[in-house]
Design a protein around this motif. Structure first.
Motif, mmCIF file in Angstrom:
data_model
loop_
_atom_site.group_PDB
_atom_site.id
_atom_site.type_symbol
_atom_site.label_atom_id
_atom_site.label_comp_id
_atom_site.label_asym_id
_atom_site.label_seq_id
_atom_site.Cartn_x
_atom_site.Cartn_y
_atom_site.Cartn_z
ATOM 1 N N ARG A 1 0.848 -1.268 0.070
ATOM 2 C CA ARG A 1 0.588 -0.051 0.008
ATOM 3 C C ARG A 1 0.908 1.507 0.089
ATOM 4 O O ARG A 1 0.699 2.304 -0.532
ATOM 5 C CB ARG A 1 -0.944 0.193 1.139
ATOM 6 N N GLY B 1 2.216 2.029 -3.612
ATOM 7 C CA GLY B 1 1.091 2.047 -4.493
ATOM 8 C C GLY B 1 1.113 0.937 -4.644
ATOM 9 O O GLY B 1 0.614 1.187 -6.702
ATOM 10 N N GLU C 1 -0.139 -2.056 -6.572
ATOM 11 C CA GLU C 1 -1.479 -3.430 -6.910
ATOM 12 C C GLU C 1 -1.588 -5.237 -6.711
ATOM 13 O O GLU C 1 -0.533 -5.531 -7.385
ATOM 14 C CB GLU C 1 -2.711 -3.386 -7.747
#
Length: 243
Positions: free
Chosen positions: A51, A54, A56
């Motif tokens: 997280r 950033g 995924e």
């Protein structure tokens, strides 16, 4: 972005790293020294690092994990987490042994290395996990488990037979049995997750460019686990069938 997730739980710390697999830029990392609680901590660490960076999960191209030798529970934990992420994302999972992890950490700190490096890792028993490498990380001996007196004999032989100085590293690099040997000795902690991530990304790029395979994500225990299956398969004696 093509990110590579790297995990190390084989020693006295949980480490998580994310690296750009294409350009080698470190995207995020955390190392948390731990003697217990690794199981509960690793997955939240992975998510927190992801997280913060950033990234995924579907941006991952592969997952790497240390395979040992080291803590039996830690090795299983790291590989289980890596395989879980790999299954969920349908990405390959590959392994890095603990000796290589120590070597690349050393290499990141010292670009000019002697021709002989002896890596000693704590087995938490009366012996040690041992491997010798040259300055390029090529194995000079197989990974093995040795008692202190055999480690001393190996160090003396390497110092006598190999060119240049001997460097002894690892979390038991200051082993008292090696007092007086002709060598530089450095006690090192958990591998650098940044160095391990850079090495893992380089392996991934080389495999893709050359069409080669990545190292297997198979545990390297070097010894049988302490837990054994009880006689009779664990069934209480009065419940076992009569022969």
């Amino acid at each position: 972005m093509s990110a590579l997730l790297v995990l190390d739980a084989s020693g006295a710390a949980n480490s998580v790293g994310l690296i750009d697999a294409e350009n080698g830029a470190l995207l995020g990392a955390e190392t948390r020294p731990m003697q217990r609680g690794q199981v509960e901590a690793l997955l939240p660490m992975i998510d927190a690092v992801r997280r913060a960076a950033g990234v995924e999960y579907m941006q991952l191209v592969a997952i790497a994990a240390t395979v040992g030798p080291g803590s039996f529970t830690g090795i299983r934990l790291g590989l289980a987490a890596a395989r879980g992420v790999g299954i969920a994302t349908k990405r390959p999972v590959f392994g890095i042994d603990s000796f290589t992890a120590q070597f690349v950490s050393l290499q990141a700190e010292r670009p000019h290395l002697p021709e002989t490096i002896l890596i000693l890792l704590d087995s938490k028993r009366q012996d040690l996990f041992v491997q010798a490498m040259d300055a390029r990380g090529t194995a000079l001996t197989p990974p093995q488990v040795l008692p202190p007196e055999a480690v001393r004999a190996l160090a003396d032989r390497l110092a006598a037979e190999r060119p240049g100085p001997l460097l002894v590293i690892g979390d038991t690099g200051m082993l008292p049995a090696l007092d007086g040997i002709v060598a530089e000795r450095v006690s090192s902690g958990p591998p650098s997750i940044a160095a391990l991530a850079a090495h893992s990304a380089a392996l991934w790029r080389a495999a893709r460019a050359e069409g080669g395979s990545l190292p297997a994500a198979s545990p390297l225990y070097l010894r049988a686990p302490d837990a054994v299956i009880p006689t009779g398969g664990g069934v209480l004696p009065h419940l076992r069938p009569i022969a």
